[in-house]
Structure formats: structure tokens, C-alpha cells
Write a protein that holds these residues in place. Structure first.
Motif, PDB file in Angstrom:
ATOM      1  N   GLN A 100       0.803  -1.222   0.000  1.00 48.65           N
ATOM      2  CA  GLN A 100       0.000   0.000   0.000  1.00 48.65           C
ATOM      3  C   GLN A 100       0.838   1.275   0.000  1.00 48.65           C
ATOM      4  OE1 GLN A 100      -2.303  -0.673   3.549  1.00 48.65           O
ATOM      5  NE2 GLN A 100      -3.858  -1.909   2.484  1.00 48.65           N
ATOM      6  N   THR A 101       2.134   1.174   0.314  1.00 46.97           N
ATOM      7  CA  THR A 101       2.958   2.368   0.471  1.00 46.97           C
ATOM      8  C   THR A 101       3.041   3.184  -0.808  1.00 46.97           C
ATOM      9  OG1 THR A 101       4.297   1.310   2.168  1.00 46.97           O
ATOM     10  CG2 THR A 101       5.265   3.202   1.046  1.00 46.97           C
ATOM     11  N   ALA A 102       3.475   2.577  -1.886  1.00 46.43           N
ATOM     12  CA  ALA A 102       3.658   3.304  -3.147  1.00 46.43           C
ATOM     13  C   ALA A 102       3.397   2.344  -4.296  1.00 46.43           C
ATOM     14  CB  ALA A 102       5.068   3.889  -3.222  1.00 46.43           C
ATOM     15  N   PRO A 103       2.121   2.100  -4.615  1.00 48.84           N
ATOM     16  CA  PRO A 103       1.794   1.086  -5.624  1.00 48.84           C
ATOM     17  C   PRO A 103       2.395   1.360  -6.989  1.00 48.84           C
ATOM     18  CG  PRO A 103      -0.147   2.374  -4.995  1.00 48.84           C
ATOM     19  CD  PRO A 103       0.922   2.694  -4.017  1.00 48.84           C
ATOM     20  N   LYS A 104       2.436   2.642  -7.422  1.00 52.07           N
ATOM     21  CA  LYS A 104       3.007   2.928  -8.739  1.00 52.07           C
ATOM     22  C   LYS A 104       4.503   2.647  -8.751  1.00 52.07           C
ATOM     23  CE  LYS A 104       3.669   6.215 -12.438  1.00 52.07           C
ATOM     24  NZ  LYS A 104       3.616   7.605 -12.913  1.00 52.07           N
ATOM     25  N   TRP A 105       5.173   2.991  -7.661  1.00 47.90           N
ATOM     26  CA  TRP A 105       6.607   2.710  -7.561  1.00 47.90           C
ATOM     27  C   TRP A 105       6.860   1.217  -7.706  1.00 47.90           C
ATOM     28  CZ3 TRP A 105      11.291   5.156  -7.133  1.00 47.90           C
ATOM     29  CH2 TRP A 105      12.359   4.420  -6.636  1.00 47.90           C
ATOM     30  N   LEU A 106       6.088   0.394  -7.005  1.00 48.64           N
ATOM     31  CA  LEU A 106       6.262  -1.050  -7.083  1.00 48.64           C
ATOM     32  C   LEU A 106       5.935  -1.583  -8.473  1.00 48.64           C
ATOM     33  CD1 LEU A 106       4.803  -2.201  -3.640  1.00 48.64           C
ATOM     34  CD2 LEU A 106       7.199  -1.983  -4.302  1.00 48.64           C
ATOM     35  N   LEU A 107       4.945  -0.982  -9.126  1.00 51.51           N
ATOM     36  CA  LEU A 107       4.614  -1.414 -10.483  1.00 51.51           C
ATOM     37  C   LEU A 107       5.769  -1.136 -11.442  1.00 51.51           C
ATOM     38  CD1 LEU A 107       2.600  -2.494 -12.562  1.00 51.51           C
ATOM     39  CD2 LEU A 107       1.682  -0.159 -12.781  1.00 51.51           C
ATOM     40  N   THR A 108       6.371   0.050 -11.330  1.00 52.99           N
ATOM     41  CA  THR A 108       7.504   0.353 -12.208  1.00 52.99           C
ATOM     42  C   THR A 108       8.706  -0.528 -11.879  1.00 52.99           C
ATOM     43  OG1 THR A 108       8.136   2.178 -10.725  1.00 52.99           O
ATOM     44  CG2 THR A 108       6.794   2.731 -12.647  1.00 52.99           C
ATOM     45  N   VAL A 109       8.877  -0.856 -10.600  1.00 50.77           N
ATOM     46  CA  VAL A 109       9.952  -1.779 -10.220  1.00 50.77           C
ATOM     47  C   VAL A 109       9.720  -3.144 -10.864  1.00 50.77           C
ATOM     48  CG1 VAL A 109      10.953  -3.089  -8.299  1.00 50.77           C
ATOM     49  CG2 VAL A 109      10.556  -0.634  -8.061  1.00 50.77           C
ATOM     50  N   ALA A 110       8.478  -3.623 -10.818  1.00 49.77           N
ATOM     51  CA  ALA A 110       8.157  -4.937 -11.395  1.00 49.77           C
ATOM     52  C   ALA A 110       8.394  -4.945 -12.901  1.00 49.77           C
ATOM     53  CB  ALA A 110       6.710  -5.295 -11.079  1.00 49.77           C
ATOM     54  N   LEU A 111       7.937  -3.897 -13.590  1.00 51.51           N
ATOM     55  CA  LEU A 111       8.129  -3.833 -15.042  1.00 51.51           C
ATOM     56  C   LEU A 111       9.617  -3.743 -15.392  1.00 51.51           C
ATOM     57  CD1 LEU A 111       5.230  -1.389 -16.018  1.00 51.51           C
ATOM     58  CD2 LEU A 111       5.337  -3.862 -16.418  1.00 51.51           C
ATOM     59  N   GLY A 112      10.337  -2.910 -14.652  1.00 51.66           N
ATOM     60  CA  GLY A 112      11.771  -2.782 -14.895  1.00 51.66           C
ATOM     61  C   GLY A 112      12.513  -4.069 -14.624  1.00 51.66           C
ATOM     62  N   THR A 113      12.102  -4.788 -13.592  1.00 51.20           N
ATOM     63  CA  THR A 113      12.751  -6.058 -13.264  1.00 51.20           C
ATOM     64  C   THR A 113      12.538  -7.089 -14.366  1.00 51.20           C
ATOM     65  OG1 THR A 113      12.496  -5.669 -10.882  1.00 51.20           O
ATOM     66  CG2 THR A 113      12.858  -7.942 -11.588  1.00 51.20           C
ATOM     67  N   MET A 114      11.336  -7.151 -14.922  1.00 48.82           N
ATOM     68  CA  MET A 114      11.094  -8.072 -16.029  1.00 48.82           C
ATOM     69  C   MET A 114      11.984  -7.731 -17.214  1.00 48.82           C
ATOM     70  SD  MET A 114       9.105 -10.412 -15.106  1.00 48.82           S
ATOM     71  CE  MET A 114       9.036 -11.144 -16.753  1.00 48.82           C
ATOM     72  N   GLY A 115      12.138  -6.434 -17.471  1.00 49.28           N
ATOM     73  CA  GLY A 115      13.038  -6.017 -18.547  1.00 49.28           C
ATOM     74  C   GLY A 115      14.471  -6.434 -18.272  1.00 49.28           C
ATOM     75  N   MET A 116      14.927  -6.277 -17.032  1.00 50.80           N
ATOM     76  CA  MET A 116      16.296  -6.666 -16.692  1.00 50.80           C
ATOM     77  C   MET A 116      16.496  -8.174 -16.812  1.00 50.80           C
ATOM     78  SD  MET A 116      17.737  -4.284 -13.606  1.00 50.80           S
ATOM     79  CE  MET A 116      16.591  -4.864 -12.361  1.00 50.80           C
ATOM     80  N   ILE A 117      15.489  -8.946 -16.424  1.00 56.57           N
ATOM     81  CA  ILE A 117      15.598 -10.403 -16.539  1.00 56.57           C
ATOM     82  C   ILE A 117      15.779 -10.806 -18.002  1.00 56.57           C
ATOM     83  CG2 ILE A 117      14.335 -12.583 -16.280  1.00 56.57           C
ATOM     84  CD1 ILE A 117      13.060 -11.394 -13.750  1.00 56.57           C
ATOM     85  N   LEU A 118      14.978 -10.212 -18.882  1.00 59.14           N
ATOM     86  CA  LEU A 118      15.065 -10.549 -20.306  1.00 59.14           C
ATOM     87  C   LEU A 118      16.390 -10.097 -20.914  1.00 59.14           C
ATOM     88  CD1 LEU A 118      11.412  -9.637 -21.399  1.00 59.14           C
ATOM     89  CD2 LEU A 118      12.373 -11.919 -21.040  1.00 59.14           C
ATOM     90  N   LEU A 119      16.812  -8.877 -20.594  1.00 56.79           N
ATOM     91  CA  LEU A 119      18.076  -8.368 -21.123  1.00 56.79           C
ATOM     92  C   LEU A 119      19.253  -9.197 -20.614  1.00 56.79           C
ATOM     93  CD1 LEU A 119      17.517  -4.501 -20.831  1.00 56.79           C
ATOM     94  CD2 LEU A 119      17.639  -5.848 -22.936  1.00 56.79           C
ATOM     95  N   SER A 120      19.216  -9.571 -19.333  1.00 60.22           N
ATOM     96  CA  SER A 120      20.302 -10.365 -18.768  1.00 60.22           C
ATOM     97  C   SER A 120      20.340 -11.763 -19.368  1.00 60.22           C
ATOM     98  CB  SER A 120      20.149 -10.458 -17.242  1.00 60.22           C
ATOM     99  OG  SER A 120      20.351  -9.201 -16.650  1.00 60.22           O
ATOM    100  N   ALA A 121      19.169 -12.303 -19.722  1.00 59.35           N
ATOM    101  CA  ALA A 121      19.135 -13.609 -20.379  1.00 59.35           C
ATOM    102  C   ALA A 121      19.827 -13.545 -21.739  1.00 59.35           C
ATOM    103  CB  ALA A 121      17.696 -14.081 -20.528  1.00 59.35           C
ATOM    104  N   VAL A 122      19.583 -12.477 -22.466  1.00 62.11           N
ATOM    105  CA  VAL A 122      20.248 -12.298 -23.768  1.00 62.11           C
ATOM    106  C   VAL A 122      21.754 -12.126 -23.578  1.00 62.11           C
ATOM    107  CG1 VAL A 122      20.438 -10.800 -25.785  1.00 62.11           C
ATOM    108  CG2 VAL A 122      18.180 -11.322 -24.825  1.00 62.11           C
ATOM    109  N   PHE A 123      22.141 -11.311 -22.588  1.00 58.03           N
ATOM    110  CA  PHE A 123      23.561 -11.092 -22.321  1.00 58.03           C
ATOM    111  C   PHE A 123      24.235 -12.394 -21.903  1.00 58.03           C
ATOM    112  CE2 PHE A 123      26.980 -10.124 -19.272  1.00 58.03           C
ATOM    113  CZ  PHE A 123      27.814  -9.382 -20.090  1.00 58.03           C
TER     114      PHE A 123
END
Length: 349
Positions: free
Chosen positions: A257-280
Motif C-alpha cells: 500500500q505504500t507506493a503502488p506505482k513505484w512497485l509497479l515500475t519496479v516490477a516492469l523494470g525487473t522483467m526487462g532486466m531479466i530478459l536483457l540479462s538472459a540475452v547477455f
């Protein structure tokens, strides 16, 4: 109550044949119940025991042949460190761009520090402490690292299991632990030796002393050809249980409940990092000749213990994953603050 429920969740996950059931089952169970308001608790002493056992188990992989292989990969490890620093910096920029306008209560320097240390790919406690020194909002930094770590721990094992079931994963058989059978006397010797390493790391106030100290001692003994015992699977499962609980209890109702938008952007960014790191990781595997699964785990934006456990349980080159993750963590802890000072100075000019 937490231990009983987490054990039941681990047994259920094992029955369902999920990857690393003794960590993922307790993690998901305690996180769900904690978010629901149940009084889930984690003992720091049991977490330390869990890290101690896993560190000993990982150290047994570092035979002389594996040691030579790790040394020969120095250039790949350096590339992995550079990748982690660049990825974390980019993640921090993403968080700043997506959230700065929605947090007017944070001054520009505070927002910059918050997003930078929230994006850095390092340990949650270490990054939070560093962020506090520069006036960042530490609850958002801690939330970011908790969300990133748990997402990586959940996504990568399931991804690896899916690949294994469809195409199979054949990793070099040399990347296996030296001792194969456990003995009571050997366990006592190993416990005493590695506890000295843990206590020494605690005395000099190093990060993760109950992981790094035993890991260094167990690695050194194995490299010297001293192989007292293997680690019983039951002990390894118990260690994973403790670590899974410690991850799950980070999630509470107020956390969401603290900062839902912040957590949403963290989740989206993390998925991007997982995919990019898999390619790397896949590209790095092509250059080194190692299995892609090994280097995907080695370069992933997860934690040392969690990624090493995944590699160990699934048989995906645990010593290489450990070497990449340990070197990255040490480098990030040494470089992240000087890099922030340089960036802040550039932006202030």
C-alpha cells in the motif's frame, strides 16, 4: 507457526514438482500470508544458519579443475561486472523518469538518490544503508530490492525448468561437488572450520558474514584437496526453507500500500532486466563455450545465495554461478558509491 506452514508449503511444492521447492514453497506461502495480515516471522539466526549451510555446500564445488576454469574466465567475469553496473544504472534512470513527477514531496537530490540506489544491483541491506547516507527514501529502496529479488527467484527457476522439460539442460559434469558422501565427523570438522570464517567476517564487519566467511573457507579447503564430507540433502533443504521464509516475510500489507506505482515500475523494470540479462548471458555463453543456463544465472539481477541454490538444485554449474555473483557483489559494493558521487557532481555542475 511460520515454520510449520512453510514446511507444509515446501512439501506441497515438492509434490507439485516445482523447481527448488524448499525455497519457493516457503517464500510464496509466507509472502501471501504476510500480505494477508498473518503474523509471519523470520529468525535472523535461522537465516544465518541457512546461509552458512548453503555456503558450505557451494564451497565443495571448487575443486582444483573448477578453480582453474574460474580463473580462466576472468575476462567474462569483468564483463559481467560491467553489465551489472550498467544495468543497475539504467534501472535507476527508469525509476526516476517514471516516478519523479508523482513524488513532489521528494527534493531533486533525494529523488535522485532514491532511484539510483533502488536500481543498483546489490544486496538490499547494503544498498539501503548507502541510500540512507545520501538522504534517500529508504523504504522505497528496500521495497525495490525486495521486489526485484523475489521476482528473479520466482521467474528464473520456473523458466529453467520449462527449458529443461522441453529441450533438456546438459551442463558439464565436471561442475559438480568434489565429495559425494557425507560423514558425521566430516560435518563436524567442516562446521568448525567454516564457523571460524563466519566469526572472522563478523568481527571485521563484512557484508553477509555467515555466507561469505563459510564460502571462502569451504572453497579454500576444497581447492587444497581437503574433502571431509558432502552436505546431506536434508540439511540443504532445511537451509533453503529458512532462506525462503526470510524472503517471504519482507512482503507485508503496508508494503504493497505504500507506493503502488513505484512497485509497479519496479516490477516492469525487473522483467526487462531479466530478459536483457538472459540475452547477455546467452551471448557470453557463446563466447566462453559454457552452457547458456549457467551464465544466465550468473549474470542475472538476483542474489548470490538464491541464484546459487537454483544452479545447485537444478545442476546448472553452481561454482560458475557463484563466482560470477560473488565478484559482481563485491565490485558493486566498491564502485556504486563513487559512481553516484560522480553522477551527482556532474548533474550539479
Amino acid at each position: 507457526m511460520t515454520l510449520i506452514l512453510a514446511t507444509a508449503a515446501a512439501l506441497l511444492a515438492q509434490w507439485l514438482r516445482t523447481p527448488i521447492p524448499w525455497m519457493l514453497g516457503p517464500l510464496l506461502c509466507t509472502a501471501a500470508l504476510s500480505i494477508g495480515g498473518a503474523p509471519m516471522r523470520s529468525s535472523i539466526y535461522l537465516r544465518n544458519v541457512g546461509q552458512w549451510v548453503i555456503a558450505c555446500a557451494l564451497g565443495l564445488y571448487f575443486t582444483a579443475d573448477v578453480g582453474h576454469l574460474v580463473v580462466s574466465l576472468w575476462w567474462a567475469i569483468l564483463l559481467g561486472i560491467g553489465w551489472a553496473l550498467a544495468l543497475g544504472f539504467g534501472f535507476g534512470l527508469w525509476l526516476h523518469r517514471q516516478n519523479a513527477k508523482d513524488m513532489p514531496e521528494l527534493s531533486a537530490p533525494r529523488m535522485r538518490a532514491t532511484s539510483y540506489f533502488a536500481g543498483a544491483i546489490g544486496g538490499a541491506s547494503e544498498m539501503t544503508l548507502m541510500a540512507d547516507r545520501y538522504g534517500a527514501r529508504t523504504d522505497l529502496v528496500a521495497a525495490s530490492h525486495s521486489m526485484r529479488l523475489v521476482m528473479v527467484v520466482i521467474c528464473l527457476p520456473f523458466g529453467m525448468q520449462w527449458v529443461q522439460s522441453h529441450w533438456g539442460l546438459q551442463v558439464d559434469s565436471n561442475l559438480m561437488p568434489g565429495p559425494k558422501v557425507w560423514h558425521w565427523t566430516g560435518l563436524v570438522y567442516l562446521a568448525l572450520a567454516t564457523s571460524v570464517g563466519a566469526l572472522f567476517m563478523t568481527l571485521i564487519k563484512r557484508n553477509n558474514p555467515w555466507f561469505m566467511g563459510p564460502l571462502v573457507v569451504a572453497m579454500t579447503l576444497t581447492l587444497m584437496g581437503i574433502q571431509w564430507t558432502a552436505i546431506p540433502s536434508e540439511l540443504s533443504n532445511l537451509a533453503q526453507l529458512f532462506i525462503g521464509i526470510s524472503l517471504g516475510v519482507r512482503f507485508r500489507r503496508e508494503f504493497i500500500q505504500t507506493a503502488p506505482k513505484w512497485l509497479l515500475t519496479v516490477a516492469l523494470g525487473t522483467m526487462g532486466m531479466i530478459l536483457l540479462s538472459a540475452v547477455f548471458g546467452w551471448a557470453l555463453a557463446w563466447g566462453t563455450g559454457l552452457h547458456p543456463a549457467t551464465l544466465i544465472l550468473g549474470t542475472s539481477p538476483g542474489g548470490i545465495a538464491e541464484m546459487a541454490i537454483t544452479a545447485k538444485v537444478l545442476g546448472l554449474g553452481a561454482p560458475i554461478v557463484t563466482a560470477f555473483q560473488v565478484c559482481r557483489l563485491v565490485a558493486v559494493l566498491l564502485i556504486v558509491v563513487p559512481l553516484y558521487r560522480w553522477v551527482a557532481l556532474e548533474q550539479n555542475q
